[in-house]
Structure formats: C-alpha cells, structure tokens
Design a protein around this motif. Structure first.
Motif, PDB file in Angstrom:
ATOM      1  N   TYR A  21     -26.961 -18.363  80.274  1.00  0.00           N
ATOM      2  CA  TYR A  21     -25.058 -17.694  79.020  1.00  0.00           C
ATOM      3  C   TYR A  21     -24.992 -19.089  80.000  1.00  0.00           C
ATOM      4  O   TYR A  21     -25.090 -19.381  81.544  1.00  0.00           O
ATOM      5  CB  TYR A  21     -25.079 -16.669  80.083  1.00  0.00           C
ATOM      6  CG  TYR A  21     -23.232 -16.720  80.341  1.00  0.00           C
ATOM      7  CD1 TYR A  21     -21.611 -17.379  79.945  1.00  0.00           C
ATOM      8  CD2 TYR A  21     -22.802 -16.576  81.565  1.00  0.00           C
ATOM      9  CE1 TYR A  21     -21.129 -17.583  80.384  1.00  0.00           C
ATOM     10  CE2 TYR A  21     -21.718 -16.528  82.146  1.00  0.00           C
ATOM     11  CZ  TYR A  21     -20.753 -16.803  81.789  1.00  0.00           C
ATOM     12  OH  TYR A  21     -19.804 -16.789  81.870  1.00  0.00           O
ATOM     13  N   ARG A  36     -23.865  -7.595  82.875  1.00  0.00           N
ATOM     14  CA  ARG A  36     -25.154  -7.142  83.192  1.00  0.00           C
ATOM     15  C   ARG A  36     -25.994  -6.805  84.576  1.00  0.00           C
ATOM     16  O   ARG A  36     -26.899  -6.233  84.541  1.00  0.00           O
ATOM     17  CB  ARG A  36     -26.507  -8.548  82.540  1.00  0.00           C
ATOM     18  CG  ARG A  36     -26.072  -9.247  81.853  1.00  0.00           C
ATOM     19  CD  ARG A  36     -27.206 -11.201  81.481  1.00  0.00           C
ATOM     20  NE  ARG A  36     -27.082 -11.866  82.709  1.00  0.00           N
ATOM     21  CZ  ARG A  36     -27.101 -12.637  83.224  1.00  0.00           C
ATOM     22  NH1 ARG A  36     -26.631 -13.814  82.018  1.00  0.00           N
ATOM     23  NH2 ARG A  36     -27.424 -13.221  84.523  1.00  0.00           N
ATOM     24  N   SER A  55     -17.087 -11.733  86.312  1.00  0.00           N
ATOM     25  CA  SER A  55     -18.094 -12.876  85.963  1.00  0.00           C
ATOM     26  C   SER A  55     -18.968 -12.616  85.061  1.00  0.00           C
ATOM     27  O   SER A  55     -19.038 -11.571  84.962  1.00  0.00           O
ATOM     28  CB  SER A  55     -19.295 -13.119  87.597  1.00  0.00           C
ATOM     29  OG  SER A  55     -19.891 -14.006  87.282  1.00  0.00           O
ATOM     30  N   GLY A  56     -18.963 -13.931  84.126  1.00  0.00           N
ATOM     31  CA  GLY A  56     -20.220 -13.242  82.574  1.00  0.00           C
ATOM     32  C   GLY A  56     -20.913 -12.591  83.242  1.00  0.00           C
ATOM     33  O   GLY A  56     -21.339 -12.010  82.309  1.00  0.00           O
ATOM     34  N   SER A  57     -22.169 -13.011  84.512  1.00  0.00           N
ATOM     35  CA  SER A  57     -23.177 -12.828  84.160  1.00  0.00           C
ATOM     36  C   SER A  57     -23.145 -10.395  85.097  1.00  0.00           C
ATOM     37  O   SER A  57     -24.326  -9.808  84.966  1.00  0.00           O
ATOM     38  CB  SER A  57     -23.765 -13.151  84.906  1.00  0.00           C
ATOM     39  OG  SER A  57     -23.126 -13.956  86.563  1.00  0.00           O
ATOM     40  N   ARG A 115      -9.659 -15.123  93.139  1.00  0.00           N
ATOM     41  CA  ARG A 115     -10.487 -14.883  91.681  1.00  0.00           C
ATOM     42  C   ARG A 115     -10.358 -12.941  92.488  1.00  0.00           C
ATOM     43  O   ARG A 115     -10.484 -12.178  91.385  1.00  0.00           O
ATOM     44  CB  ARG A 115     -11.359 -15.388  92.282  1.00  0.00           C
ATOM     45  CG  ARG A 115     -12.889 -15.053  90.911  1.00  0.00           C
ATOM     46  CD  ARG A 115     -13.955 -15.864  91.052  1.00  0.00           C
ATOM     47  NE  ARG A 115     -14.924 -15.193  90.330  1.00  0.00           N
ATOM     48  CZ  ARG A 115     -16.440 -16.047  90.039  1.00  0.00           C
ATOM     49  NH1 ARG A 115     -16.214 -16.835  90.609  1.00  0.00           N
ATOM     50  NH2 ARG A 115     -17.344 -15.732  88.936  1.00  0.00           N
ATOM     51  N   ASN A 152     -12.843 -14.865  79.746  1.00  0.00           N
ATOM     52  CA  ASN A 152     -14.099 -15.053  80.120  1.00  0.00           C
ATOM     53  C   ASN A 152     -14.712 -14.262  79.072  1.00  0.00           C
ATOM     54  O   ASN A 152     -15.863 -13.174  79.090  1.00  0.00           O
ATOM     55  CB  ASN A 152     -14.452 -13.876  81.542  1.00  0.00           C
ATOM     56  CG  ASN A 152     -15.594 -14.705  82.178  1.00  0.00           C
ATOM     57  OD1 ASN A 152     -15.817 -16.494  81.808  1.00  0.00           O
ATOM     58  ND2 ASN A 152     -16.413 -14.744  83.225  1.00  0.00           N
ATOM     59  N   LYS A 184     -18.468 -20.939  77.562  1.00  0.00           N
ATOM     60  CA  LYS A 184     -17.421 -19.680  77.177  1.00  0.00           C
ATOM     61  C   LYS A 184     -17.118 -19.912  76.048  1.00  0.00           C
ATOM     62  O   LYS A 184     -16.248 -21.542  76.026  1.00  0.00           O
ATOM     63  CB  LYS A 184     -16.889 -19.368  78.913  1.00  0.00           C
ATOM     64  CG  LYS A 184     -17.342 -19.273  79.515  1.00  0.00           C
ATOM     65  CD  LYS A 184     -15.792 -19.346  80.596  1.00  0.00           C
ATOM     66  CE  LYS A 184     -16.618 -19.344  82.197  1.00  0.00           C
ATOM     67  NZ  LYS A 184     -17.212 -17.836  82.551  1.00  0.00           N
TER      68      LYS A 184
HETATM   69  C1  DP6 Z   1     -26.503 -20.273  85.588  1.00  0.00           C
HETATM   70  O1  DP6 Z   1     -21.712 -15.796  85.428  1.00  0.00           O
HETATM   71  O2  DP6 Z   1     -21.582 -16.443  87.854  1.00  0.00           O
HETATM   72  O3  DP6 Z   1     -26.996 -18.008  86.349  1.00  0.00           O
HETATM   73  O4  DP6 Z   1     -19.049 -15.753  83.824  1.00  0.00           O
HETATM   74  O5  DP6 Z   1     -18.075 -18.160  85.062  1.00  0.00           O
HETATM   75  O6  DP6 Z   1     -18.358 -16.146  86.901  1.00  0.00           O
HETATM   76  P1  DP6 Z   1     -18.880 -17.533  85.415  1.00  0.00           P
HETATM   77  O7  DP6 Z   1     -20.257 -17.274  85.630  1.00  0.00           O
HETATM   78  P2  DP6 Z   1     -21.266 -17.016  86.369  1.00  0.00           P
HETATM   79  O8  DP6 Z   1     -22.716 -17.905  85.280  1.00  0.00           O
HETATM   80  C2  DP6 Z   1     -24.135 -17.632  85.431  1.00  0.00           C
HETATM   81  C3  DP6 Z   1     -24.823 -18.679  85.333  1.00  0.00           C
HETATM   82  C4  DP6 Z   1     -26.403 -18.937  85.591  1.00  0.00           C
HETATM   83  C5  DP6 Z   1     -26.918 -18.446  84.574  1.00  0.00           C
HETATM   84  C6  DP6 Z   1     -26.957 -16.664  84.214  1.00  0.00           C
HETATM   85  O9  DP6 Z   1     -27.263 -15.906  84.683  1.00  0.00           O
HETATM   86  O10 DP6 Z   1     -27.034 -16.730  82.411  1.00  0.00           O
END
Ligand code: DP6
Length: 343
Positions: A31, A159, A154-156, A87, A40, A34
């Motif tokens: 990922y 998961r 946080s996007g990750s 945050r 997010n 955005k």
């Molecule tokens: C390179 O989840 O830390 O690890 O949503 O802005 O908090 P935000 O970003 P984040 O980004 C992870 C980016 C990565 C690739 C991944 O884990 O998919």
C-alpha cells in the motif's frame, strides 16, 4: 477528578479499562498512496502476513486525579507530545465518538521493537489501540468494522486486526465503508518464517503518510503503480492459496521494488535504503539462486524482511547476520490477530 460519565450516553458494559495487543504485519503487495486523506482511504488494495513475536500492547484506563486536562497518552513510557500526540488523540476521539460521555483516559502503548523505523509499529499500535478503546467503552465491533476503524489510525493497521494472511480492500465508496481488510488464510495455512534484519534503530526521516502523499503528487510512476495493483493482488492471493513460493517471491519482490521506484522518483526523492539494505537484498537473491525458498521485502525504512520456509530459516538467518551493517536479526513466525488481554 475524572470527568463524570453521563449515564444516558454511556455504552452498556463500559468499564473504561481494557488492554489489547496486536502484531505488525508485512505487506507482500504494498500500500503506497491514498485516494482520500481525511478518511485515510488507500488508493489500492494490499496483501499482508501478520507476524508473531513483535508486538504492540495498549492499555486504556481512566486517568488518575491530578493528571491534567485531556487524555494522557503515553508511548513507550514517554508522554506523547506534538504531532505524535495529536495523531493518537484524534484517533482516541474518533474511536469513542459514538459511545457518549466518557472519563478522561490514560492510554499507554508500548512496542517490544523499534518504533517508526519501517517495522510497521503504526499497524500493530493502532490495531491494538482500536480494539482496547472499543472494549473499554463497551462498544466492541465486529472484525470488519474494527478493521475499518483502525484504518483511520493507519492504513496498514486495518490488516493487523487479523492474523495469518490478509487482504485489504481499497474499496470504491467515497465514505470508505468498503475499505477494510479481511482474512485470506490463517497462520496455520502456510507456516512461513520472517527474518527481520535491523540495520538502523532510529525513526525514519519521512513518515509513510507524508511520503505516500509526496509520491502521489510528484512521482511520474504513481499512476502506473496504482494501475498494477489489482494484478499483483490477484497473483499474490493465488500464490498464497496454492502455497507457491516461487510465484509469491516474483510478485512480492516486484511489488516492493515498484514501490521503491515510485518513492525514488518522488520530489524531493524518498530514499529509505541504506547500503546495508541493498547488500541484504543481494544476499537474499543469492540464497534463492542457491536453491533456498526465500524472498525479500522492505517498507518505508532501511530494514529488510526475508520471508522463507522453515527449513531455509537457519541458513537465511546466518547469512543475513553476516552482512556488514546488520545490527540484529529478529526471527518471527506468522501470528494471530489483535486480541484483548486479561486485566
Ligand atoms: C510501506 O499504514 O504506515 O509499510 O495509512 O499513512 O498510516 P498510513 O500509512 P502506513 O503505510 C504503510 C506503508 C508500507 C507498505 C504497507 O505496509 O503496505
């Protein structure tokens, strides 16, 4: 004094005390970008495996008397301040917004591994925090909804709600209702090992959120990166289902290197690697040419994660540890999802 909790607004079962833990996850299909900043929402889907061993633990409790105004947020033993506090405080408000009145809280999060160094501490941290906050407020959420909430931190983190292999859906809806992660296969499906080679302990210079926005705005490769994600996701999901290591190595390394291509072509460029990063990648590729089932991946930092079969792990660990600049090699298996801990 804690502020009183109005009975009418209080969620049934709210104790305002809970502790949860979650593990970081490593993306095999990355990922990076955005489609909506405020909510997010990721521009693309991603696919990850959740680790064991590395862990974030978040404890939520009513703040003690005399602790000052507002929630107290403590990160790795230090009271959070500035952007870091903002945050976390924003996420605390968001997570509890529908649960009515609440006391001032003390929120303490600890990681048993380096924070902000490309080891996905925000993934495990926000997954543990989201779970702990909802439990404390008596508003436990079903897994998909919890994933959607943790995505806002946080996007990750969306998961890390799940264990094993999981897939994050980018979704299409402007409100993000369809942007959450879901399990693909449990930890027992394919017991791979992950060896994390630490080459730097400090926090990275440019955080993921800022970095991916810079890439979206400036990288000439960004559109092609987004366009390739669906194919990578399908290939990686099929490789995981079939436990086809060679196929997984091809798509995971391609996704990783494409992401670094996008990063490096951003303005100003995002250079997360150190010389040891490249030496480690070279080592992993050499081991694979020599017949071992091992692949590399990296995130927004200089550490290298080597993913391998259990039988290859001892040789891979020895080879990584011998690379100049490697400070430590941490061995992990595949772990479970976020969970509540007993008081
Ligand atoms: C390179 O989840 O830390 O690890 O949503 O802005 O908090 P935000 O970003 P984040 O980004 C992870 C980016 C990565 C690739 C991944 O884990 O998919």
């Amino acid at each position: 004094m804690n502020s009183p909790v109005p009975a009418a607004g209080r969620a049934a079962g709210a104790t305002w005390s809970a502790t949860a833990c979650a593990h970081p996850n490593i993306a095999l299909v990355k990922y990076w970008g955005k489609r909506d900043l405020a909510l997010n929402l990721p521009a693309t889907g991603s696919l990850s495996l959740t680790l064991d061993t590395l862990q974030s633990r978040c404890q939520v409790a009513p703040a003690a008397d005399g602790d000052g105004d507002g929630d107290i947020i403590v990160l790795n033993g230090t009271v959070a301040a500035g952007a870091q506090r903002a945050r976390l405080a924003t996420f605390v408000e968001l997570a509890l917004a529908d649960l009515g009145g609440r006391p001032r809280l003390r929120v303490a999060c600890d990681n048993n591994f380096p924070t902000g160094a490309g080891l996905a501490s925000s993934a495990s941290g926000f997954a543990a925090l989201g779970l702990a906050l909802r439990a404390a407020g008596g508003g436990a959420l079903p897994p998909a909804e919890l994933s959607r909430l943790c995505r806002r931190g946080s996007g990750s983190a969306a998961r890390s709600v799940f264990g094993g292999f999981c897939r994050m859906r980018a979704g299409e809806r402007p409100d993000g209702a369809d942007a959450f992660a879901e399990p693909l296969a449990g930890p027992e499906h394919w017991p791979l090992q992950v060896l994390v080679a630490i080459v730097q302990r400090g926090a990275k210079a440019v955080g993921s959120g800022e970095g991916m926005e810079r890439s979206r705005m400036t990288s000439p490769f960004y559109a092609a990166w987004c366009a390739g994600a669906a194919g990578d996701l399908a290939a990686a999901a099929a490789a995981v289902q079939a436990r086809d290591f060679a196929a997984l190595a091809t798509v995971a390394e391609h996704s990783c290197l494409k992401m670094f291509g996008v990063m490096q072509a951003s303005l100003p460029p995002l250079l997360y690697w150190s010389p040891a990063t490249l030496a480690l990648i070279d080592t992993v590729r050499g081991l694979r040419r020599g017949g071992l089932d091992v692949l590399f991946t990296c995130d927004a930092g200089p550490q290298v994660k080597a993913i391998c079969t259990p039988s290859a792990a001892p040789a891979v660990a020895r080879a990584l540890a011998a690379v100049p600049g490697v400070l430590e090699v941490i061995g992990c298996g595949i772990g479970g999802g976020a969970q509540l801990l007993e008081p």
